[in-house]
Design a protein around this motif. Structure first.
Motif, PDB file in Angstrom:
ATOM      1  N   SER A   1       0.935  -1.293  -0.190  1.00 12.58           N
ATOM      2  CA  SER A   1       0.291   0.290  -0.388  1.00 12.58           C
ATOM      3  C   SER A   1       1.179   1.202  -0.250  1.00 12.58           C
ATOM      4  O   SER A   1       2.173   0.953  -0.056  1.00 12.58           O
ATOM      5  N   TYR A   2       0.398   1.976  -0.432  1.00 17.64           N
ATOM      6  CA  TYR A   2       0.815   3.965  -0.530  1.00 17.64           C
ATOM      7  C   TYR A   2       2.528   3.566  -1.105  1.00 17.64           C
ATOM      8  O   TYR A   2       3.391   3.683  -0.636  1.00 17.64           O
ATOM      9  N   ASN A   3       2.066   3.458  -2.203  1.00 18.54           N
ATOM     10  CA  ASN A   3       3.261   3.756  -3.087  1.00 18.54           C
ATOM     11  C   ASN A   3       2.886   4.103  -4.651  1.00 18.54           C
ATOM     12  O   ASN A   3       1.933   4.111  -4.612  1.00 18.54           O
ATOM     13  N   PRO A   4       3.560   4.894  -5.274  1.00 27.91           N
ATOM     14  CA  PRO A   4       3.306   6.269  -5.887  1.00 27.91           C
ATOM     15  C   PRO A   4       3.254   5.426  -7.627  1.00 27.91           C
ATOM     16  O   PRO A   4       3.442   5.020  -8.015  1.00 27.91           O
ATOM     17  N   PHE A   5       2.703   4.571  -7.265  1.00 26.55           N
ATOM     18  CA  PHE A   5       3.003   3.028  -8.607  1.00 26.55           C
ATOM     19  C   PHE A   5       1.982   3.856  -9.670  1.00 26.55           C
ATOM     20  O   PHE A   5       1.701   4.633  -9.646  1.00 26.55           O
TER      21      PHE A   5
ATOM     22  N   LEU B   1      -3.727  -9.178   1.596  1.00 24.35           N
ATOM     23  CA  LEU B   1      -2.956  -8.618   0.299  1.00 24.35           C
ATOM     24  C   LEU B   1      -3.845  -7.411   0.509  1.00 24.35           C
ATOM     25  O   LEU B   1      -4.913  -6.973   0.375  1.00 24.35           O
ATOM     26  N   TRP B   2      -3.055  -6.542   1.307  1.00 30.22           N
ATOM     27  CA  TRP B   2      -2.866  -5.242   1.804  1.00 30.22           C
ATOM     28  C   TRP B   2      -2.421  -4.057   0.350  1.00 30.22           C
ATOM     29  O   TRP B   2      -1.347  -3.840   0.503  1.00 30.22           O
ATOM     30  N   LEU B   3      -3.231  -3.664  -0.956  1.00 32.51           N
ATOM     31  CA  LEU B   3      -3.224  -2.741  -1.566  1.00 32.51           C
ATOM     32  C   LEU B   3      -3.724  -1.508  -1.968  1.00 32.51           C
ATOM     33  O   LEU B   3      -4.262  -1.423  -3.106  1.00 32.51           O
ATOM     34  N   THR B   4      -3.840  -1.258  -0.398  1.00 34.60           N
ATOM     35  CA  THR B   4      -4.233   0.519  -0.399  1.00 34.60           C
ATOM     36  C   THR B   4      -3.701   1.616  -1.162  1.00 34.60           C
ATOM     37  O   THR B   4      -2.402   1.075  -1.033  1.00 34.60           O
ATOM     38  N   GLU B   5      -4.758   2.695  -1.555  1.00 39.06           N
ATOM     39  CA  GLU B   5      -4.005   3.582  -3.092  1.00 39.06           C
ATOM     40  C   GLU B   5      -2.334   3.290  -3.536  1.00 39.06           C
ATOM     41  O   GLU B   5      -1.271   3.485  -2.842  1.00 39.06           O
ATOM     42  N   THR B   6      -2.735   1.542  -4.297  1.00 36.61           N
ATOM     43  CA  THR B   6      -0.956   1.519  -5.357  1.00 36.61           C
ATOM     44  C   THR B   6      -2.006   1.756  -6.636  1.00 36.61           C
ATOM     45  O   THR B   6      -1.716   1.263  -7.749  1.00 36.61           O
ATOM     46  N   ASN B   7      -2.872   2.553  -6.493  1.00 37.15           N
ATOM     47  CA  ASN B   7      -3.348   3.305  -7.883  1.00 37.15           C
ATOM     48  C   ASN B   7      -3.647   1.966  -9.269  1.00 37.15           C
ATOM     49  O   ASN B   7      -3.495   1.373 -10.432  1.00 37.15           O
ATOM     50  N   LEU B   8      -4.494   1.242  -8.235  1.00 37.11           N
ATOM     51  CA  LEU B   8      -4.832  -0.072  -9.025  1.00 37.11           C
ATOM     52  C   LEU B   8      -6.321   0.989 -10.185  1.00 37.11           C
ATOM     53  O   LEU B   8      -7.276   1.536  -9.624  1.00 37.11           O
ATOM     54  N   VAL B   9      -6.463   0.170 -10.772  1.00 36.09           N
ATOM     55  CA  VAL B   9      -7.225   0.105 -12.096  1.00 36.09           C
ATOM     56  C   VAL B   9      -8.162  -1.198 -12.902  1.00 36.09           C
ATOM     57  O   VAL B   9      -7.544  -1.967 -12.318  1.00 36.09           O
TER      58      VAL B   9
ATOM     59  N   THR C   1      -7.442 -13.322   4.511  1.00 41.27           N
ATOM     60  CA  THR C   1      -8.404 -13.028   5.899  1.00 41.27           C
ATOM     61  C   THR C   1      -8.471 -12.153   5.700  1.00 41.27           C
ATOM     62  O   THR C   1      -9.830 -11.456   5.446  1.00 41.27           O
ATOM     63  N   ASP C   2      -7.250 -10.797   4.942  1.00 40.71           N
ATOM     64  CA  ASP C   2      -7.631  -9.512   4.236  1.00 40.71           C
ATOM     65  C   ASP C   2      -7.282  -9.331   3.437  1.00 40.71           C
ATOM     66  O   ASP C   2      -6.269  -9.079   3.145  1.00 40.71           O
ATOM     67  N   LEU C   3      -8.781  -8.422   2.758  1.00 35.64           N
ATOM     68  CA  LEU C   3      -8.094  -8.159   1.138  1.00 35.64           C
ATOM     69  C   LEU C   3      -8.998  -6.961   1.320  1.00 35.64           C
ATOM     70  O   LEU C   3      -9.838  -6.253   1.499  1.00 35.64           O
ATOM     71  N   ASP C   4      -7.885  -5.903   1.332  1.00 39.08           N
ATOM     72  CA  ASP C   4      -7.268  -4.329   1.173  1.00 39.08           C
ATOM     73  C   ASP C   4      -6.781  -3.804  -0.004  1.00 39.08           C
ATOM     74  O   ASP C   4      -6.214  -3.661  -0.690  1.00 39.08           O
ATOM     75  N   LEU C   5      -8.100  -3.025  -1.075  1.00 40.35           N
ATOM     76  CA  LEU C   5      -7.772  -2.533  -2.334  1.00 40.35           C
ATOM     77  C   LEU C   5      -8.662  -1.236  -1.926  1.00 40.35           C
ATOM     78  O   LEU C   5      -8.654  -0.623  -2.837  1.00 40.35           O
ATOM     79  N   ALA C   6      -8.797  -0.593  -1.260  1.00 39.33           N
ATOM     80  CA  ALA C   6      -9.337   0.966  -0.750  1.00 39.33           C
ATOM     81  C   ALA C   6      -8.575   2.067  -1.608  1.00 39.33           C
ATOM     82  O   ALA C   6      -6.927   1.898  -1.604  1.00 39.33           O
ATOM     83  N   TYR C   7      -9.047   2.866  -2.009  1.00 38.28           N
ATOM     84  CA  TYR C   7      -8.546   4.118  -2.659  1.00 38.28           C
ATOM     85  C   TYR C   7      -7.720   4.039  -3.538  1.00 38.28           C
ATOM     86  O   TYR C   7      -6.938   4.103  -3.898  1.00 38.28           O
ATOM     87  N   ASN C   8      -8.491   3.177  -4.473  1.00 33.24           N
ATOM     88  CA  ASN C   8      -7.956   2.472  -5.676  1.00 33.24           C
ATOM     89  C   ASN C   8      -9.264   3.173  -6.648  1.00 33.24           C
ATOM     90  O   ASN C   8      -9.389   3.852  -7.126  1.00 33.24           O
ATOM     91  N   SER C   9      -8.655   3.256  -7.935  1.00 31.22           N
ATOM     92  CA  SER C   9      -9.911   2.997  -9.196  1.00 31.22           C
ATOM     93  C   SER C   9     -10.641   1.953 -10.668  1.00 31.22           C
ATOM     94  O   SER C   9     -10.619   2.544 -11.083  1.00 31.22           O
TER      95      SER C   9
ATOM     96  N   LEU D   1     -13.302  -2.709   0.443  1.00 29.66           N
ATOM     97  CA  LEU D   1     -13.215  -1.587  -1.152  1.00 29.66           C
ATOM     98  C   LEU D   1     -13.624  -0.578  -1.638  1.00 29.66           C
ATOM     99  O   LEU D   1     -13.728  -0.059  -2.496  1.00 29.66           O
ATOM    100  N   TYR D   2     -13.055   0.197  -0.011  1.00 25.02           N
ATOM    101  CA  TYR D   2     -13.792   1.550   0.232  1.00 25.02           C
ATOM    102  C   TYR D   2     -13.371   2.336  -1.201  1.00 25.02           C
ATOM    103  O   TYR D   2     -12.097   2.210  -0.757  1.00 25.02           O
ATOM    104  N   ASN D   3     -13.745   3.482  -1.334  1.00 24.44           N
ATOM    105  CA  ASN D   3     -13.813   4.379  -2.251  1.00 24.44           C
ATOM    106  C   ASN D   3     -12.649   4.273  -3.715  1.00 24.44           C
ATOM    107  O   ASN D   3     -11.533   4.124  -4.534  1.00 24.44           O
ATOM    108  N   ASN D   4     -13.954   3.207  -4.628  1.00 24.13           N
ATOM    109  CA  ASN D   4     -12.888   3.102  -6.002  1.00 24.13           C
ATOM    110  C   ASN D   4     -14.404   3.301  -6.766  1.00 24.13           C
ATOM    111  O   ASN D   4     -14.870   4.489  -6.655  1.00 24.13           O
ATOM    112  N   SER D   5     -14.213   3.356  -8.051  1.00 22.09           N
ATOM    113  CA  SER D   5     -15.411   3.103  -8.406  1.00 22.09           C
ATOM    114  C   SER D   5     -16.034   1.792  -9.483  1.00 22.09           C
ATOM    115  O   SER D   5     -16.736   1.445 -10.119  1.00 22.09           O
TER     116      SER D   5
END
Ligand SMILES: *[C@@H]1O[C@H](CO)[C@@H](O)[C@H](O)[C@H]1NC(C)=O
Ligand SMILES: *[C@@H]1O[C@H](CO)[C@@H](O)[C@H](O)[C@H]1NC(C)=O
Ligand SMILES: *[C@@H]1O[C@H](CO)[C@@H](O)[C@H](O)[C@H]1NC(C)=O
Ligand SMILES: *[C@@H]1O[C@H](CO)[C@@H](O)[C@H](O)[C@H]1NC(C)=O
Ligand SMILES: *[C@@H]1O[C@H](CO)[C@@H](O)[C@H](O)[C@H]1NC(C)=O
Ligand SMILES: *[C@@H]1O[C@H](CO)[C@@H](O)[C@H](O)[C@H]1NC(C)=O
Ligand SMILES: *[C@@H]1O[C@H](CO)[C@@H](O)[C@H](O)[C@H]1NC(C)=O
Ligand SMILES: *[C@@H]1O[C@H](CO)[C@@H](O)[C@H](O)[C@H]1NC(C)=O
Ligand SMILES: *[C@@H]1O[C@H](CO)[C@@H](O)[C@H](O)[C@H]1NC(C)=O
Ligand SMILES: *[C@@H]1O[C@H](CO)[C@@H](O)[C@H](O)[C@H]1NC(C)=O
Length: 872
Positions: free
Chosen positions: A198-202, A220-228, A242-250, A270-274
């Motif tokens: 999470s939190y890298n400028p990918f 799997l923690w990928l918050t704010e990693t510019n996923l589209v 147990t933990d799937l975190d894809l928040a703050y992506n697109s 999954l918050y803050n996606n589209s």
């Protein structure tokens, strides 16, 4: 004096180093650790017991040995050590564990540094100042299981070699400066259990479907990693997750139905996606471990699946979506549910009647939906409820008496519903409650004396209901009250004298009630009062002089009462945005500062004040006489106008042609924020090239001397709707900008503070806009600093300018309601008056111009009439 080194100096030194372990008593490993110690800067002497006279290092701080006195573990976490990473540690043959977590290690990790650490299993360098590329030979370490590089400044791509870690279980690169996209080869690390990136400028990239191969993965923690793109179906194969975190992506598309295969999942973020589409309707019942679901801030539609609500959820956040339908009754069965946030959706129906019965509900926010029915009786059975937020729904009925036992409540906000009946007496006195908001309902009855128990109450907002009765004396004992807004009710009787004890009070709004009696003495104690609105009641007596001591007051409305006597001259001490004393029985002189035509409306409807200001009585009691007078005048003038008009028309037309003013006057609309001593025509006539005192990308600034001798600065902004017709996108942006421009101008217009430049008025046509400001003779600080006159600015003046500007900003941030963020504070936007008093200027205007595409990058914007928007 030059000293010659012995030619064999180096050889000797090497020999010495070799022998050193033998000379000193410490063993070889201790010697290496001593060397590591030398590389550290150790301000807290954490390594002070690393004493080279000890036999072994095994008792040293942070060191652990095995039975053969070999060092196996070194833990120097949170020790304030700085310096480079000590690669010599890798000479310790049995070292399996290194933690330098939370220090100031500030080097790069060179390849050679770590490749010697053959035994290493656990490497924790999180929260340091490491920079440079990720060392691509780390996967050479055959035993490495745990690699945590969180919170450093590693940059570049994830090296391809990272796909070949032989036994890595935990990989965390959270909060670094890593670029590129999340590589698919991470799906080759089959031993992986935690993957935290999470939190890298990918760069924008998809979730590699190969991650679905990580069959042991738990986190799997990928918050704010510019996923589209869409979530890959293969994620459903992560049966141990147990933990799937894809928040703050697109992420877009719908949530794959395979998600319900994640039968070990505890937490789904999954918050803050589209994301769009419906939540998978079936299969949730297999996910018996699922406790937390947060899919808020997406574009999800449809209903909440019944099966989801039959799980033993702890937390369900689905706010800011477009979900509809009812809340399944099953949600009330979970024994663990403590958080339920569903605000801003289109839900309807009643809340499940058992809600709160089986679990200790703590936060419930279902605001801005269309829920109906009453508040469930058992909502607070668990005794933990803190937030009850039901704003803007269609709830009806009374507040259940059971809630009077809900001592945990902190915030109760029931605004804009159709609640009715009396508020149970005990409810007023809940001991911890700080926010009571009942406005816009049909509540009746009075405020109970129990309110004395609500000692933490800071906002009491009862506006627009049918409350009645007097204010209890006890209200004056609530030391923490900041706001009392009980306008639009039927409260009556005198104000209890205790109200003057409310020393924290910022806003007191009682307008539109049936209060009577005088303002109690001692109001001087309202040191922080900003707004006092007693309009439209039956208050009487004198206006106390003490009001003049309320230095923070900027809104004073006492209109529509029966105040009598003189207007205290002390009111001149105040800097008021709004002053309204109209429709009372005031008499005597108007304080000189206010005895001006522009304050006419503030005093109208007080027959005893007639004559102090010209025209004060024209519009009020003597309407008819005025009417007849103006009729006569009109007839006389009409004749004159006909003659003069013909003559003038000719000249005007000539002048019009000459000046080539393409301004269609009839279309001007004037918005003024202060009583004006001039007309817009006067200003427009003076907009000559001769009067230009500055020009920038947004338009020209003119200095205009008015007929009454006053000087104003007029800023003429170019381009409005015309120049944006080329592109429909721009047009859309443009019109949005225009709306916000108007709102911003209006906000600014209301502000009055000695360190904020006054906006007198703003005139608008479809072609251009004029902003009329007070004139600042010494121009902008920026211009002055860079001109030859900068010598005039000595340090005392500079200090004063800095203080003034800070006061202006402080007012915007803290005292203005709503708060305003300037977002472009710079020397060019600080203007100076005759005495170099500074005022903050240039709000919001330039943005309207930006959007039109002039490419101007400077200037300023009011960001957030509501104070939520951060400076950008
Ligand atoms: C190291 O240990 C010796 C003997 O135990 C002691 O005399 C000496 O003061 C210690 N040195 C430091 C720096 O603690
Ligand atoms: C590290 O520095 C901080 C701040 O100076 C201090 O509070 C803390 O106690 C220090 N840690 C150690 C282990 O001395
Ligand atoms: C690392 O920190 C130390 C102590 O603060 C400083 O002297 C040194 O210059 C820093 N090294 C680098 C590469 O920034
Ligand atoms: C780490 O990167 C951030 C963001 O670029 C920067 O502000 C900070 O100064 C860097 N710190 C170090 C120690 O390089
Ligand atoms: C990942 O595994 C696949 C299939 O086994 C292989 O083709 C690929 O080369 C591996 N990638 C890396 C970077 O090791
Ligand atoms: C990885 O993320 C999970 C979930 O946030 C966390 O519990 C775990 O401690 C993290 N692992 C590391 C090494 O930071
Ligand atoms: C990994 O997953 C991808 C796509 O999900 C698949 O094509 C590939 O065969 C898998 N590789 C291995 C080694 O399982
Ligand atoms: C959602 O995330 C984006 C970045 O991915 C961010 O710009 C935006 O402010 C976030 N929205 C909210 C409401 O936090
Ligand atoms: C809200 O619900 C009520 C019935 O409970 C209904 O009359 C009303 O039209 C609904 N409003 C909206 C905006 O859906
Ligand atoms: C009073 O309210 C504040 C927040 O407004 C809260 O932080 C504090 O804990 C409360 N104190 C008590 C005693 O409830």
């Amino acid at each position: 004096m030059v000293r010659h080194r012995h030619p064999h100096f180096h050889l000797l030194l090497s020999l010495l180093l070799l022998l050193l372990p033998l000379i000193l008593s410490v063993n070889e490993e201790g010697f290496y650790l001593q060397r590591a110690k030398l590389g550290f800067d150790d301000p807290n002497s954490v390594l002070s017991n690393w004493n080279s006279t000890d036999d072994t290092p095994c008792k040293w701080n942070g060191v652990v040995c095995d039975s053969t006195s070999s060092v196996t573990s070194l833990d120097l976490s949170s020790s304030n050590l700085s310096g480079p990473f000590p690669s010599i540690l890798c000479r310790l043959k049995s070292l399996t564990f290194i933690s330098l977590y939370d220090n100031f290690i500030n080097s790069t990790l060179s390849e050679s540094d770590l490749s010697m650490c053959h035994s290493l299993e656990h490497l924790d360098l999180a929260q340091n100042y490491l920079t440079g590329a990720l060392p691509h030979r780390l996967p050479d370490l055959p035993n490495l299981k745990y690699l945590d590089l969180t919170g450093n400044n590693f940059s570049g791509n994830i090296p391809e070699s990272f796909g070949t870690f032989p036994s890595l279980e935990v990989l965390s690169l959270v909060e670094n400066l890593i670029e590129g996209t999340i590589p698919s080869f991470l799906g080759n690390i089959s031993t992986l259990k935690q993957l935290n990136l999470s939190y890298n400028p990918f760069s924008p990239g998809r979730i590699p479907p190969e991650l679905g191969n990580l069959s042991d993965l738990q986190v799997l923690w990928l918050t704010e990693t510019n996923l589209v793109g869409e979530m890959p179906n293969s994620l459903g194969r992560l049966g141990r997750l147990t933990d799937l975190d894809l928040a703050y992506n697109s992420l877009s598309g719908s949530i794959p139905s395979s998600i319900t295969e994640l039968t070990s999942l505890v937490q789904l973020e999954l918050y803050n996606n589209s994301l769009t589409g419906e939540l998978p309707t079936e299969g949730w019942s297999k996910m018996t471990s699922l406790r937390r679901v947060d899919a808020s801030m997406n574009g999800l539609t449809g209903r909440i699946p019944v099966e989801l609500c039959d799980l033993p959820l702890e937390s369900l956040n689905l706010y800011e979506n477009r979900l509809e339908g009812g809340l399944p009754d099953g949600i009330a069965n979970s024994p663990n549910l403590y958080e339920l946030r569903l605000f801003q959706n289109e839900f309807s129906g009643e809340l499940p009647s058992n809600l709160g019965k089986n679990s200790a509900l703590r936060w419930i926010d279902v605001s801005t939906n269309n829920f109906s029915g009453g508040i469930p009786e058992n909502l607070c059975s668990g005794g933990a409820l803190e937030d009850l937020l039901l704003i803007e729904n269609s709830f009806t009925g009374r507040i259940p008496v059971s809630l009077t036992e809900c001592r945990s409540l902190l915030r109760v906000r029931l605004r804009q519903n159709r609640f009715s009946g009396e508020v149970p007496a005990g409810f007023w006195g809940l001991p911890h409650v700080s926010f009571l908001e009942f406005s816009g309902n049909e509540f009746s009855g009075g405020i109970a004396k129990n309110i004395a128990g609500a000692s933490n109450l800071s906002q009491l907002i009862l506006s627009e209901n049918n409350f009645s009765g007097g204010l209890p004396e006890e209200i004056g004992f609530l030391d923490n009250l900041l706001e009392v807004s009980i306008n639009g009710n039927k409260f009556s009787g005198p104000l209890p004298s205790s109200v003057v004890n409310l020393g924290q009070l910022v806003k007191l709004d009682l307008h539109g009630n049936e209060f009577s009696g005088g303002i109690p003495s001692g109001v001087r104690a309202w040191k922080k009062l900003n707004e006092l609105n007693l309009a439209n009641n039956g208050f009487s007596g004198n206006i106390p002089e003490e009001i003049g001591d309320l230095s923070d007051l900027n809104y004073l409305d006492l209109s529509g009462n029966q105040f009598s006597g003189k207007i205290p001259v002390e009111l001149q001490n105040l800097k008021l945005n709004r002053l309204n004393l109209s429709s009372n029985h005031l008499s005597g002189d108007i304080p000189p500062m206010y005895a001006k035509g522009m304050y006419k409306d503030s005093f109208s409807g007080n027959p005893g004040l007639c004559g102090d200001i010209e025209g004060l009585c024209d519009g009020s009691g003597v309407k008819n006489r005025g009417y007849i007078w103006s009729m006569r005048l009109i007839f006389v003038l009409a004749g004159l106008v006909l003659i003069v008009g013909v003559v003038l028309f000719y000249f005007k037309y000539e002048k019009f042609k000459k000046a080539k003013k393409s301004i269609d006057r009839s279309k001007w609309t004037l918005m003024s924020f202060h009583k004006l001593g001039f007309s817009e025509d006067e200003i427009m006539d003076a907009l000559d090239e001769d009067n230009v005192i500055g020009s920038g990308s947004s338009g020209k600034v003119y200095k205009v001397v008015l007929s009454n001798g006053e000087v104003v600065a007029v800023k003429k902004l170019w381009g409005r709707s015309k120049s944006i017709t080329e592109s429909s996108d721009l047009e859309k942006g443009g019109s949005i900008q225009d709306n916000s421009f108007d709102a911003e101008v209006e906000t600014l217009g209301k502000i009055r503070h000695k360190n904020i430049v006054k906006l007198w008025c703003c005139c608008t046509t479809k072609d251009c806009q004029l902003l009329v400001y007070e004139y600042m003779p010494n121009g902008s600080l920026g211009d002055l600093l860079h001109s030859t006159k900068s010598g005039l600015l000595d340090w005392p003046i500079r200090f004063k300018i800095a203080m003034d500007s800070a006061e202006g900003l402080s007012y915007l941030h803290h005292d203005s309601v709503p708060p305003i963020v300037h977002r472009d504070v710079k020397s060019n936007n600080i203007l100076l008056d005759v005495e170099y008093g500074a005022r903050v200027a240039d709000f919001g205007v330039a943005k309207a111009v930006d959007a039109i595409g002039k490419g101007s990058k400077s200037m300023s914007v009011i960001a957030g009439s509501c104070g939520y928007i951060a400076p950008g």
